[in-house]
Design a protein around this motif. Structure first.
Motif, mmCIF file in Angstrom:
data_model
loop_
_atom_site.group_PDB
_atom_site.id
_atom_site.type_symbol
_atom_site.label_atom_id
_atom_site.label_comp_id
_atom_site.label_asym_id
_atom_site.label_seq_id
_atom_site.Cartn_x
_atom_site.Cartn_y
_atom_site.Cartn_z
ATOM 1 N N ASN A 40 0.803 -1.225 0.000
ATOM 2 C CA ASN A 40 0.000 0.000 0.000
ATOM 3 C C ASN A 40 0.838 1.279 0.000
ATOM 4 N N GLY A 41 2.150 1.161 -0.141
ATOM 5 C CA GLY A 41 2.961 2.329 -0.422
ATOM 6 C C GLY A 41 2.888 2.719 -1.891
ATOM 7 N N TRP A 42 2.405 1.808 -2.728
ATOM 8 C CA TRP A 42 2.145 2.066 -4.156
ATOM 9 C C TRP A 42 0.800 2.762 -4.265
ATOM 10 N N VAL A 43 0.721 3.789 -5.068
ATOM 11 C CA VAL A 43 -0.456 4.657 -5.076
ATOM 12 C C VAL A 43 -1.747 3.894 -5.343
ATOM 13 N N VAL A 44 -1.708 2.875 -6.228
ATOM 14 C CA VAL A 44 -2.940 2.146 -6.550
ATOM 15 C C VAL A 44 -3.440 1.374 -5.339
ATOM 16 N N GLU A 45 -2.542 0.642 -4.667
ATOM 17 C CA GLU A 45 -2.991 -0.114 -3.492
ATOM 18 C C GLU A 45 -3.316 0.807 -2.322
ATOM 19 N N ALA A 46 -2.692 1.978 -2.267
ATOM 20 C CA ALA A 46 -3.049 2.944 -1.224
ATOM 21 C C ALA A 46 -4.499 3.399 -1.406
ATOM 22 N N ILE A 47 -4.867 3.681 -2.652
ATOM 23 C CA ILE A 47 -6.246 4.078 -2.937
ATOM 24 C C ILE A 47 -7.199 2.918 -2.661
ATOM 25 N N GLN A 48 -6.806 1.711 -3.050
ATOM 26 C CA GLN A 48 -7.655 0.546 -2.789
ATOM 27 C C GLN A 48 -7.831 0.328 -1.289
ATOM 28 N N GLY A 49 -6.747 0.469 -0.533
ATOM 29 C CA GLY A 49 -6.858 0.307 0.915
ATOM 30 C C GLY A 49 -7.780 1.345 1.534
ATOM 31 N N ALA A 50 -7.681 2.591 1.056
ATOM 32 C CA ALA A 50 -8.537 3.652 1.588
ATOM 33 C C ALA A 50 -10.001 3.378 1.263
ATOM 34 N N TRP A 51 -10.274 3.010 0.001
ATOM 35 C CA TRP A 51 -11.668 2.761 -0.362
ATOM 36 C C TRP A 51 -12.208 1.507 0.326
ATOM 37 N N SER A 52 -11.349 0.519 0.530
ATOM 38 C CA SER A 52 -11.765 -0.674 1.259
ATOM 39 C C SER A 52 -12.212 -0.312 2.672
ATOM 40 N N ALA A 53 -11.449 0.567 3.346
ATOM 41 C CA ALA A 53 -11.809 0.986 4.706
ATOM 42 C C ALA A 53 -13.143 1.724 4.723
ATOM 43 N N ILE A 54 -13.336 2.625 3.764
ATOM 44 C CA ILE A 54 -14.584 3.395 3.688
ATOM 45 C C ILE A 54 -15.760 2.481 3.383
ATOM 46 N N HIS A 55 -15.571 1.578 2.419
ATOM 47 C CA HIS A 55 -16.656 0.673 2.041
ATOM 48 C C HIS A 55 -17.028 -0.245 3.200
ATOM 49 N N PHE A 56 -16.038 -0.788 3.894
ATOM 50 C CA PHE A 56 -16.316 -1.691 5.014
ATOM 51 C C PHE A 56 -17.099 -0.972 6.105
ATOM 52 N N ALA A 57 -16.690 0.264 6.420
ATOM 53 C CA ALA A 57 -17.393 1.027 7.458
ATOM 54 C C ALA A 57 -18.815 1.359 7.042
ATOM 55 N N SER A 58 -19.041 1.540 5.730
ATOM 56 C CA SER A 58 -20.368 1.929 5.250
ATOM 57 C C SER A 58 -21.392 0.813 5.382
ATOM 58 N N LEU A 59 -20.937 -0.414 5.591
ATOM 59 C CA LEU A 59 -21.866 -1.531 5.695
ATOM 60 C C LEU A 59 -22.720 -1.442 6.950
ATOM 61 N N SER A 60 -22.228 -0.733 7.970
ATOM 62 C CA SER A 60 -22.979 -0.660 9.227
ATOM 63 C C SER A 60 -23.118 0.751 9.785
ATOM 64 N N MET A 61 -22.472 1.747 9.159
ATOM 65 C CA MET A 61 -22.475 3.079 9.751
ATOM 66 C C MET A 61 -22.617 4.157 8.694
ATOM 67 N N SER A 62 -22.948 5.358 9.151
ATOM 68 C CA SER A 62 -23.032 6.510 8.260
ATOM 69 C C SER A 62 -22.609 7.747 9.040
ATOM 70 N N GLY A 63 -22.404 8.845 8.315
ATOM 71 C CA GLY A 63 -22.086 10.107 8.952
ATOM 72 C C GLY A 63 -20.809 10.067 9.769
ATOM 73 N N PRO A 64 -20.762 10.810 10.883
ATOM 74 C CA PRO A 64 -19.549 10.889 11.697
ATOM 75 C C PRO A 64 -19.063 9.531 12.191
ATOM 76 N N ALA A 65 -19.975 8.632 12.516
ATOM 77 C CA ALA A 65 -19.560 7.298 12.971
ATOM 78 C C ALA A 65 -18.817 6.562 11.865
ATOM 79 N N ARG A 66 -19.245 6.773 10.618
ATOM 80 C CA ARG A 66 -18.563 6.136 9.487
ATOM 81 C C ARG A 66 -17.162 6.717 9.320
ATOM 82 N N LEU A 67 -17.020 8.022 9.473
ATOM 83 C CA LEU A 67 -15.700 8.640 9.352
ATOM 84 C C LEU A 67 -14.745 8.047 10.367
ATOM 85 N N ARG A 68 -15.181 7.958 11.598
ATOM 86 C CA ARG A 68 -14.303 7.434 12.653
ATOM 87 C C ARG A 68 -13.954 5.971 12.405
ATOM 88 N N ALA A 69 -14.954 5.159 12.118
ATOM 89 C CA ALA A 69 -14.709 3.729 11.931
ATOM 90 C C ALA A 69 -13.827 3.468 10.719
#
Length: 323
Positions: A40-69
């Motif tokens: 994930n030091g490579w830009v493509v996997e860094a973006i994938q890792g970031a979107w993976s974190a956001i997508h995973f959190a979105s399965l159960s949360m929204s708004g500020p709770a989603r940002l934190r998780a």
């Protein structure tokens, strides 16, 4: 601009062949967790890792709770975590804004050279506005002018905790005299309007005294976060000033939420107690609704920092994490 996070929105702007490549990368990210991207030091996997974190959190949360998780998930992915979390944080903050960032994170936030959260927020606002540096205006001005307002010098002690003072913006001049060493501000201030309090002990919250739904972003979260911040300061033994401009709407709302937490009463009952010392307390209808909603039990999914129960694949271990 819509408050919705959708990384697919730009795919039609790419040539069809490249769009297909990036769609596959997005889909891989949504089937994975940040820890799965070992480079994930490579830009493509860094973006994938970031979107993976956001997508995973979105399965159960929204708004500020989603940002934190999501940011916690990004950091726990390991390796080049600062890059991955910075990408995730940029996307999340663009959607949810400054008000969704917990104060406990903003409290010790810093940047080069010697900048604190307020300075970084100022730069972000100026970049977003595209109007350059404005030294004469909030949030960069040294002082914010409230001379046109009356009754800004009100100052009383909280009926449920005499270590908490409630006041208008004029009460800031008495901070040193009263031994106040933490301030929770609910209105705009200049950079030098609270000179005697350490930067880490001055909590600022963006909230407008308005009943219009479009005027405040996540007002329930922001008001409750302000109340929780008072509780945190008090746990550290600090004497706290909670203020807005005239202590009529924002201040009594947060004070009622705090009073309910420490006195074991409903927020509406706490508000009635507050009116004994603040006769002018009259929160707007939107804030009253928030107090009413706070009076009933909430499910775990409605709490800003709920309990997450995670089953790890291929194990029988049940891991409970509290945030």
């Amino acid at each position: 601009m819509t408050g919705r996070l959708d990384v697919r929105i730009g795919l039609p702007l790419l040539p069809a062949e490249r769009a297909a490549v990036w769609l596959e990368r997005i889909e891989v990210a949504e089937r994975s967790r940040p820890r799965d991207f070992e480079h994930n030091g490579w830009v493509v996997e860094a973006i994938q890792g970031a979107w993976s974190a956001i997508h995973f959190a979105s399965l159960s949360m929204s708004g500020p709770a989603r940002l934190r998780a999501a940011l916690e998930e990004a950091v726990r992915g390991g390796r080049d975590t600062d890059t991955v979390a910075a990408i995730a944080g940029g996307l999340l903050s663009a959607a949810y804004g400054y008000t969704a960032v917990p104060f406990e994170w903003r409290r010790n936030l810093h940047g080069w050279p010697g900048m604190r959260a307020h300075d970084l927020m100022t730069l972000g606002m100026e970049l977003a506005r595209g109007e350059g540096r404005r030294d004469h205006d909030w949030p960069r001005a040294e002082s914010h002018d409230y001379s046109m307002w009356s009754r800004t010098d009100v100052l009383v002690q909280h009926p449920h905790d005499d270590g908490v003072w409630l006041g208008g913006v004029g009460s800031l001049g008495r901070v040193s005299e009263l031994g106040i060493n933490a301030v929770v501000s609910l209105c705009r201030l200049g950079t030098n309007d609270v000179p005697s309090v350490a930067a880490a002990d001055h909590a600022t919250f963006w909230v407008i005294d308005s009943a219009a739904a479009s005027d405040n972003s996540q007002p329930d979260f922001v008001l409750k976060e302000a109340a929780a911040t008072i509780e945190g300061f008090r746990a550290e033994g600090k004497t706290v000033l909670l203020h807005c401009v005239r202590a009529e709407s924002r201040t009594p709302t947060v004070a009622a939420l705090y009073g309910a937490r420490v006195a074991g009463v409903s927020p509406l009952e706490a508000l009635e107690d507050l009116r004994q010392v603040l006769p002018g307390a009259r929160p707007n209808s939107r804030f009253i609704d928030i107090l009413k909603m706070s009076a009933r039990p909430t499910s775990l999914s409605e709490r800003p920092y709920g309990r997450q129960i995670l089953l790890q694949p291929n194990t029988e271990e049940l891991k409970c994490r509290y945030t």
